[in-house]
Structures are given as structure tokens and as C-alpha cells.
Design a protein around this motif. Structure first.
Motif, PDB file in Angstrom:
ATOM      1  N   TYR A 268       0.834  -1.210   0.000  1.00  0.00           N
ATOM      2  CA  TYR A 268       0.000   0.000   0.000  1.00  0.00           C
ATOM      3  C   TYR A 268       0.868   1.260   0.000  1.00  0.00           C
ATOM      4  CZ  TYR A 268      -3.811  -3.207   1.129  1.00  0.00           C
ATOM      5  OH  TYR A 268      -4.725  -4.234   1.100  1.00  0.00           O
ATOM      6  N   ASN A 269       1.999   1.180   0.663  1.00  0.00           N
ATOM      7  CA  ASN A 269       2.931   2.305   0.669  1.00  0.00           C
ATOM      8  C   ASN A 269       3.547   2.513  -0.703  1.00  0.00           C
ATOM      9  OD1 ASN A 269       5.724   3.625   1.202  1.00  0.00           O
ATOM     10  ND2 ASN A 269       4.596   3.940   3.102  1.00  0.00           N
ATOM     11  N   ARG A 270       3.820   1.430  -1.397  1.00  0.00           N
ATOM     12  CA  ARG A 270       4.435   1.516  -2.719  1.00  0.00           C
ATOM     13  C   ARG A 270       3.519   2.201  -3.736  1.00  0.00           C
ATOM     14  NH1 ARG A 270       7.375  -3.727  -3.763  1.00  0.00           N
ATOM     15  NH2 ARG A 270       8.703  -2.726  -2.229  1.00  0.00           N
ATOM     16  N   LEU A 271       2.229   2.110  -3.537  1.00  0.00           N
ATOM     17  CA  LEU A 271       1.290   2.765  -4.454  1.00  0.00           C
ATOM     18  C   LEU A 271       1.470   4.274  -4.476  1.00  0.00           C
ATOM     19  CD1 LEU A 271      -2.056   0.829  -3.775  1.00  0.00           C
ATOM     20  CD2 LEU A 271      -0.473   0.529  -5.691  1.00  0.00           C
ATOM     21  N   ARG A 272       2.017   4.838  -3.389  1.00  0.00           N
ATOM     22  CA  ARG A 272       2.165   6.289  -3.328  1.00  0.00           C
ATOM     23  C   ARG A 272       3.040   6.823  -4.455  1.00  0.00           C
ATOM     24  NH1 ARG A 272       4.174   8.030   2.445  1.00  0.00           N
ATOM     25  NH2 ARG A 272       5.916   6.720   1.742  1.00  0.00           N
ATOM     26  N   SER A 273       4.048   6.079  -4.847  1.00  0.00           N
ATOM     27  CA  SER A 273       4.989   6.529  -5.882  1.00  0.00           C
ATOM     28  C   SER A 273       4.594   5.984  -7.245  1.00  0.00           C
ATOM     29  CB  SER A 273       6.415   6.095  -5.521  1.00  0.00           C
ATOM     30  OG  SER A 273       6.804   6.670  -4.297  1.00  0.00           O
ATOM     31  N   SER A 274       3.328   6.093  -7.566  1.00  0.00           N
ATOM     32  CA  SER A 274       2.822   5.574  -8.841  1.00  0.00           C
ATOM     33  C   SER A 274       1.554   6.327  -9.209  1.00  0.00           C
ATOM     34  CB  SER A 274       2.509   4.078  -8.717  1.00  0.00           C
ATOM     35  OG  SER A 274       1.281   3.885  -8.024  1.00  0.00           O
ATOM     36  N   PRO A 275       1.112   6.201 -10.453  1.00  0.00           N
ATOM     37  CA  PRO A 275      -0.177   6.823 -10.835  1.00  0.00           C
ATOM     38  C   PRO A 275      -1.372   6.205 -10.118  1.00  0.00           C
ATOM     39  CG  PRO A 275       1.119   6.193 -12.773  1.00  0.00           C
ATOM     40  CD  PRO A 275       1.763   5.555 -11.593  1.00  0.00           C
ATOM     41  N   PHE A 276      -1.185   5.027  -9.505  1.00  0.00           N
ATOM     42  CA  PHE A 276      -2.323   4.334  -8.921  1.00  0.00           C
ATOM     43  C   PHE A 276      -2.889   5.056  -7.701  1.00  0.00           C
ATOM     44  CE2 PHE A 276       0.254   0.780 -10.885  1.00  0.00           C
ATOM     45  CZ  PHE A 276      -0.529   0.709 -12.031  1.00  0.00           C
ATOM     46  N   LEU A 277      -2.053   5.723  -6.909  1.00  0.00           N
ATOM     47  CA  LEU A 277      -2.591   6.495  -5.791  1.00  0.00           C
ATOM     48  C   LEU A 277      -3.431   7.656  -6.305  1.00  0.00           C
ATOM     49  CD1 LEU A 277      -2.940   7.236  -2.847  1.00  0.00           C
ATOM     50  CD2 LEU A 277      -0.762   8.455  -2.947  1.00  0.00           C
ATOM     51  N   ASP A 278      -3.004   8.299  -7.378  1.00  0.00           N
ATOM     52  CA  ASP A 278      -3.805   9.380  -7.951  1.00  0.00           C
ATOM     53  C   ASP A 278      -5.157   8.866  -8.426  1.00  0.00           C
ATOM     54  OD1 ASP A 278      -1.823  11.263  -7.510  1.00  0.00           O
ATOM     55  OD2 ASP A 278      -0.942  11.013  -9.487  1.00  0.00           O
ATOM     56  N   LYS A 279      -5.157   7.694  -9.030  1.00  0.00           N
ATOM     57  CA  LYS A 279      -6.434   7.118  -9.472  1.00  0.00           C
ATOM     58  C   LYS A 279      -7.338   6.843  -8.279  1.00  0.00           C
ATOM     59  CE  LYS A 279      -8.604   3.589 -12.357  1.00  0.00           C
ATOM     60  NZ  LYS A 279      -9.763   3.482 -11.431  1.00  0.00           N
ATOM     61  N   LEU A 280      -6.784   6.284  -7.217  1.00  0.00           N
ATOM     62  CA  LEU A 280      -7.578   6.018  -6.022  1.00  0.00           C
ATOM     63  C   LEU A 280      -8.152   7.317  -5.445  1.00  0.00           C
ATOM     64  CD1 LEU A 280      -5.331   3.376  -4.212  1.00  0.00           C
ATOM     65  CD2 LEU A 280      -7.617   2.976  -5.154  1.00  0.00           C
ATOM     66  N   THR A 281      -7.325   8.359  -5.420  1.00  0.00           N
ATOM     67  CA  THR A 281      -7.766   9.635  -4.870  1.00  0.00           C
ATOM     68  C   THR A 281      -8.915  10.212  -5.688  1.00  0.00           C
ATOM     69  OG1 THR A 281      -5.516  10.048  -4.061  1.00  0.00           O
ATOM     70  CG2 THR A 281      -6.998  11.940  -4.190  1.00  0.00           C
ATOM     71  N   LEU A 282      -8.802  10.157  -7.003  1.00  0.00           N
ATOM     72  CA  LEU A 282      -9.866  10.668  -7.867  1.00  0.00           C
ATOM     73  C   LEU A 282     -11.117   9.796  -7.783  1.00  0.00           C
ATOM     74  CD1 LEU A 282      -7.702  11.749 -10.915  1.00  0.00           C
ATOM     75  CD2 LEU A 282      -8.959  13.262  -9.369  1.00  0.00           C
ATOM     76  N   ASP A 283     -10.923   8.490  -7.607  1.00  0.00           N
ATOM     77  CA  ASP A 283     -12.080   7.610  -7.426  1.00  0.00           C
ATOM     78  C   ASP A 283     -12.809   7.942  -6.124  1.00  0.00           C
ATOM     79  OD1 ASP A 283     -11.715   6.301  -9.807  1.00  0.00           O
ATOM     80  OD2 ASP A 283     -10.708   4.554  -8.936  1.00  0.00           O
ATOM     81  N   PHE A 284     -12.049   8.247  -5.074  1.00  0.00           N
ATOM     82  CA  PHE A 284     -12.681   8.631  -3.820  1.00  0.00           C
ATOM     83  C   PHE A 284     -13.417   9.959  -3.987  1.00  0.00           C
ATOM     84  CE2 PHE A 284     -13.068  10.411   0.404  1.00  0.00           C
ATOM     85  CZ  PHE A 284     -13.420   9.312   1.177  1.00  0.00           C
ATOM     86  N   ALA A 285     -12.836  10.871  -4.761  1.00  0.00           N
ATOM     87  CA  ALA A 285     -13.505  12.147  -5.029  1.00  0.00           C
ATOM     88  C   ALA A 285     -14.825  11.916  -5.758  1.00  0.00           C
ATOM     89  CB  ALA A 285     -12.596  13.057  -5.848  1.00  0.00           C
ATOM     90  N   ARG A 286     -14.831  10.986  -6.713  1.00  0.00           N
ATOM     91  CA  ARG A 286     -16.087  10.644  -7.402  1.00  0.00           C
ATOM     92  C   ARG A 286     -17.118  10.124  -6.396  1.00  0.00           C
ATOM     93  NH1 ARG A 286     -12.080   8.789 -11.208  1.00  0.00           N
ATOM     94  NH2 ARG A 286     -12.471   9.542 -13.339  1.00  0.00           N
ATOM     95  N   ALA A 287     -16.648   9.260  -5.490  1.00  0.00           N
ATOM     96  CA  ALA A 287     -17.558   8.705  -4.483  1.00  0.00           C
ATOM     97  C   ALA A 287     -18.089   9.796  -3.571  1.00  0.00           C
ATOM     98  CB  ALA A 287     -16.832   7.634  -3.663  1.00  0.00           C
ATOM     99  N   ALA A 288     -17.254  10.792  -3.262  1.00  0.00           N
ATOM    100  CA  ALA A 288     -17.692  11.903  -2.420  1.00  0.00           C
ATOM    101  C   ALA A 288     -18.741  12.745  -3.120  1.00  0.00           C
ATOM    102  CB  ALA A 288     -16.489  12.767  -2.029  1.00  0.00           C
ATOM    103  N   ILE A 289     -18.555  12.978  -4.414  1.00  0.00           N
ATOM    104  CA  ILE A 289     -19.541  13.748  -5.183  1.00  0.00           C
ATOM    105  C   ILE A 289     -20.901  13.055  -5.126  1.00  0.00           C
ATOM    106  CG2 ILE A 289     -20.206  14.494  -7.492  1.00  0.00           C
ATOM    107  CD1 ILE A 289     -17.195  14.911  -8.073  1.00  0.00           C
ATOM    108  N   ALA A 290     -20.888  11.740  -5.317  1.00  0.00           N
ATOM    109  CA  ALA A 290     -22.147  10.984  -5.299  1.00  0.00           C
ATOM    110  C   ALA A 290     -22.692  10.860  -3.876  1.00  0.00           C
ATOM    111  CB  ALA A 290     -21.930   9.606  -5.908  1.00  0.00           C
ATOM    112  N   GLY A 291     -21.807  10.506  -2.930  1.00  0.00           N
ATOM    113  CA  GLY A 291     -22.259  10.244  -1.565  1.00  0.00           C
ATOM    114  C   GLY A 291     -22.747  11.477  -0.839  1.00  0.00           C
ATOM    115  N   GLU A 292     -22.153  12.617  -1.108  1.00  0.00           N
ATOM    116  CA  GLU A 292     -22.539  13.862  -0.439  1.00  0.00           C
ATOM    117  C   GLU A 292     -23.419  14.749  -1.327  1.00  0.00           C
ATOM    118  OE1 GLU A 292     -22.011  14.561   2.613  1.00  0.00           O
ATOM    119  OE2 GLU A 292     -20.475  13.098   3.209  1.00  0.00           O
TER     120      GLU A 292
END
Length: 557
Positions: A268-292
């Protein structure tokens, strides 16, 4: 004699009655407000990289911002200590560090002389996640409010302000005092908040985390997006990131796995130095838009979504902005932004939103890269530098360890011992300043007495360093590195924090069809201008510490 027109008494009374009717207060139509303000911060993105790689961007990400928004190419984080916490604290407060109090990612606390983390608050813990004493759990150390706080105050807290980041400080400092911050937990790959914000998670957050979205990348690799020829001008990997013996992980393809072969904290720490953390962050933002229901507030008021994308900073630290890894990551991020903007258009409508994108700081190239091009560049061992300074001051004034603590560029002196020795603190400060200025890689230094009295040189560098110094949280001596020199050991990677253009010049985009005129600008602009501009567009007062200006020339009439 003036030729006045005389009116008959009856005509006059009729005219006055008509005038009174016309002057009666008429209901004012409030100016159109966006339904959603999205503020994005790409951690560690110098504007130079956006310009250098712009021809390779796709259609919907950075290029969309360039074509449909205002692009301020000469925008700066206008303070001298350009690090993540300071930059994030600036974006929505519009304040300089001397005012907002966030002078670094860490600083030495005046009372205890121990390190204080920027968003540390031991009265609060992460919600349902193990918390260390110095973890970031609240905005307690932020001394002023944000644009989001002012928006919520103006409408009785009906607006929602939600932020998300790969780093706790990235989310917390954007959220201000009254927003809600979520951050990535690199022990679990989930997103968490703290007890400062709530006692239990909303259902949409629980659903997001229960799906374990971070697990989908296990066993996958980050490989270059573009053909090999697209990277031919990037620095050689062996120059910017030489391999240690047996090291196989600092080259493409970067494998997302762990030594244990299991889903664990190292993965999970290794994901920080990759595009995958950015994807997760944007996916969470999408979930926040829908959830809130962001952008669909039942009270008819605007909402705010803050997104801090952390991976570029980790990658630039490891490889430098001249590297193929950094180059490719920016292209990967461009495509992720394009997808996010497409989804935002479907869920809220970009015509109903204002999107701001900037960075918390830029980045210098690695010292080795500069040296290969005949620049005076290098690395300074901070521990040795302070030890040598301590020895010099001790010998000069017959003191015992006069430097009590340091987190460079700040150095703290033992004023009590100095006074007991019958010395003036200013004399010892200036002795430290003179000695530091003679050391390799050091351009200048300033003492507390200078900074308290505003007696630093009236140069750009002096002004930026004065803004970066807070009388409570900063040191007694503040040093300035020479251009292209950094503090740190090792033989690879780089770091930021200097007052030079490579660290201060960041991209600034503002996009909103109904509010922002599109087009490029070369005029000097500060990140401190974002909060006053958004406050103006939202019809609320600027945050208390804001010192930026409204970018009126790029606003629609």
C-alpha cells in the motif's frame, strides 16, 4: 445666469412622485453562483513541466484546462519555504506563512523544543485506524480560516466542503476549520478521517473502503504510456537514480507488489509513488460527489471539493523532474484528469462548476543533473552543518551547545544561556549568520532580530523569506541555500523548499465557462490570489488572512 427649467407645482409633484417610485428599493437578483467549486492541487508540480510536455497531453486533461480556462503561467507560491504543508495552507487561505502559521511540514515547538507536525493534534485520532502521536488529525495549527470556512459561515453551514488527499496535510489544510478531510492510509490502502470531523463514517465511505479498491493493483506494473521516442530527451536513469547493489525496483516497469507476496503495508505504501494512488484519490472524489450530493445542494448553495494529488511529489523526490519516471507520471495524470473531468461533466456539469488547478510547490532538478551541465550544484549534510555551527559558536562565546534544535532551514538558539553569559542575542545570531554564509551551498542567513524588525534585504529573496517566517513557529536563524543546492545526503533524488523560481513557479488554471475568461497570461500572479478570487465569485468575504488580489481581468462580466 444658469438657465434653470421651472416646473409648475402640479407637474413638480407628479415628477417627484414618479421619482420616488423609481427610487424605491427593487429586489436584487443575486449573481449566478457555481454549484460546485473544485480545487485541485498537484503536489510537487513545477509549471516548467507543464510547458515542457504540453504537446504530449491528451484532449481532456491539462489541454482542456489550457483551452477552456485561464492559464496563469507566471504564478508563484510567493513565500520562501516551499514545502507541501505551507503551499496547501496558502491555497484557500490566501495568506502568507507569517500569518497562517504553517511554516513547514514540521517545526520546533517553542515550549517543548520538540518537533511539531503541521497537522498534529493529540486530542484527536484517526477514525478506526492506528494513530501515532505525530500523525495529522486536525487543522488546529492553522491560524486563519479558508474560503470554504467563509462560504459555510455565509449560509449557516449549508455548503459542504469535502477534501481528499494522499497525505493527511494535503486534505486537512485545504478543508480549513469547518470542512471534512479524508486521507489515504498507507497501512491499509483505505481512506480515513479523524475524530476531529466525525464519530463514525458515512455509509458511502464505508462502502468505498469495503470494496478494497487499492487491492486491484496488486501484481500490476506501471509501464510507460508513450512510445520510447517520446522520452528521448529525459535524463539518463543512471544519472538521476543510480542503482544500489542488487536494486531492481527503481526502473520501469515498476511492480506493484510486496516482498511478502501478500497485500500488506509495504504494498500500500508503494502505491504512493505511482499513478495508482492518484487514481484512487480521484475515485474517492467521485464517491464523495455521489455520496454527499456535491453540486446538488438542496439549499441551492455552492459546495466545495478539494483534491490533492500526491504521487508526483513522491516521484520527483526519488527521480527529479528531468526523469522519465516524472515525465511519464505527468502524462498518466493528464489522462486521469481527463477521465475525471468527463465524469464531473456528467454528474454536475462543467458549466455549473469552477475548477482550479495549481501546485503546492515546484521542484529543482537533481544536483547531479545540474552538475552534468556545469552548474554549481551539490548537497549539504544538514546534520554536519549544524554540528559545525554549534562548535563555532561554542568556541567563540564559550557556550555549551548554543544550538538547541533545528529543522532546516530553521535553527534554534539557547537564548537563556546566551543571556546568562552576558551576551546579546543579536550578536550571537549575526555570528551564526556570518559563519553560515561562508559555508558551501549556503547563500545567506537571517537572524530573529532582523526578521522581527523587518530588516532583511528588500530583494525578492529577502521578501519571500520574511513572508515565510513566523515569530512563534520559526527559528532564531533561517538560512537560504544557493541556487541548485539542496539539504540532504545520498547520491540520488532531490528536494524542494527554496525561494527560487524552480520551487515557486507553479501552474495555475481557473476554468468555469460562466465566470472565467479563457486564455493564457504571463502576468505575475500568486497562489495567494486564488482565495480572494473565489470569494469574490461566491459573494463572500475573503478569508481573514488573505493578502492576494481578485484576478478581475480574467473574470466574465
Amino acid at each position: 445666469m444658469p438657465n434653470f427649467i421651472r416646473l409648475a407645482p402640479v407637474a413638480l409633484s407628479v415628477t417627484l412622485a414618479a421619482a420616488a417610485h423609481a427610487a424605491a428599493p427593487q429586489p436584487l437578483s443575486p449573481p449566478a453562483q457555481p454549484k460546485l467549486v473544485v480545487v485541485m492541487v498537484v503536489d510537487g508540480l513545477p509549471n516548467e513541466q507543464v510547458l515542457r510536455y504540453r504537446s504530449q497531453f491528451g484532449a481532456g486533461g491539462f489541454r482542456r484546462l489550457m483551452e477552456q480556462g485561464a492559464y496563469f503561467q507566471n504564478a508563484h507560491q510567493a513565500h520562501g519555504v516551499t514545502v507541501t504543508a505551507v503551499g496547501h495552507a496558502t491555497v484557500l487561505t490566501g495568506a502568507y506563512p507569517y500569518m497562517h502559521g504553517i511554516v513547514g511540514n514540521n517545526w520546533i515547538a517553542a515550549g517543548t523544543k520538540e518537533s511539531m507536525y503541521c497537522t498534529e493534534d493529540r486530542e484527536h485520532t484517526y477514525l478506526g485506524v492506528k494513530t501515532q502521536p505525530s500523525d495529522g488529525t486536525s487543522p488546529r495549527n492553522l491560524r486563519v480560516n479558508t474560503m470554504g470556512d467563509e462560504l459555510r459561515y455565509s449560509n449557516g453551514n449549508q455548503s459542504k466542503v469535502v477534501t481528499v488527499s494522499g497525505k493527511d496535510r494535503g486534505a486537512i489544510l485545504l478543508a480549513g476549520k469547518t470542512g471534512t478531510a479524508y486521507m489515504y492510509a498507507d497501512d491499509t490502502g483505505q481512506f480515513m478521517t479523524s475524530t476531529y470531523y466525525m464519530k463514525s463514517y458515512p455509509q458511502w465511505v464505508t462502502r468505498f473502503n469495503e470494496a478494497k479498491p487499492a487491492d486491484q493493483f496488486y501484481g500490476k506494473s506501471w509501464t510507460p504510456l508513450l512510445p520510447a521516442a517520446a522520452y528521448e530527451h529525459d535524463a539518463d536513469d543512471d544519472l538521476v537514480a543510480p542503482r544500489a547493489t542488487g536494486e531492481e525496483r527503481n526502473r520501469f516497469p515498476f511492480a506493484m507488489a510486496s516482498d511478502s507476496g501478500q497485500l500488506d503495508s509495504k504494498y500500500y505504501n508503494r502505491l504512493r509513488s505511482s499513478p495508482f494512488l492518484d487514481k484512487l484519490t480521484l475515485d474517492f472524489a467521485r464517491a464523495a460527489i455521489a455520496g454527499e450530493n456535491l453540486g446538488k445542494n438542496p439549499a441551492g448553495v455552492p459546495d466545495v471539493l478539494g483534491i490533492s494529488l500526491s504521487s508526483h511529489d513522491y516521484i520527483n523526490h526519488a527521480y527529479g523532474p528531468e526523469s522519465r519516471a516524472s515525465h511519464d507520471h505527468l502524462q498518466q495524470l493528464d489522462r486521469l484528469l481527463a477521465s475525471f473531468f468527463t465524469d464531473l461533466d456528467k454528474s454536475v456539469g462543467l458549466d455549473n462548476a469552477i475548477v482550479v488547478l495549481t501546485a503546492d510547490h515546484g521542484f529543482p532538478n537533481t544536483p547531479e543533473f545540474y552538475q552534468s551541465r556545469q552548474f554549481d550544484a551539490g548537497r549539504v549534510d544538514g546534520k554536519k552543518l549544524v554540528a559545525d555551527l554549534n562548535a563555532h559558536l561554542a568556541a567563540t562565546y564559550k557556550l555549551v551547545k548554543p544550538v538547541t534544535a533545528y529543522l532546516l532551514p530553521n535553527i534554534h538558539l539557547d537564548y537563556e544561556q546566551i543571556a546568562q553569559a552576558g551576551l546579546k542575542r543579536e550578536d550571537v545570531e549575526q555570528a551564526a549568520v556570518r559563519w553560515l554564509a561562508k559555508q558551501p551551498g549556503i547563500a545567506d542567513a537571517y537572524g530573529r532580530t532582523q526578521l522581527e524588525n523587518g530588516a532583511v534585504p528588500r530583494t525578492r529573496i529577502g521578501t519571500l523569506m520574511q513572508r515565510a517566517w513566523n515569530r512563534d513557529n520559526s527559528g532564531d536563524v533561517m538560512l537560504v541555500m544557493k541556487p541548485y543546492w539542496i539539504i540532504g545526503g545520498g547520491k540520488s533524488g532531490t528536494t524542494h523548499g527554496a525561494p527560487y523560481a524552480y520551487d515557486t513557479n507553479v501552474p495555475l488554471f481557473m476554468m468555469g465557462k460562466r465566470w472565467i475568461k479563457p486564455g493564457p497570461s504571463g502576468a505575475y500572479t500568486e497562489v495567494q490570489d486564488i482565495a480572494p478570487t473565489l470569494s469574490y465569485l461566491l459573494g463572500v468575504r475573503p478569508p481573514a488572512g488573505a493578502e492576494g488580489r481578485v484576478l478581475a481581468e480574467f473574470l466574465q462580466k
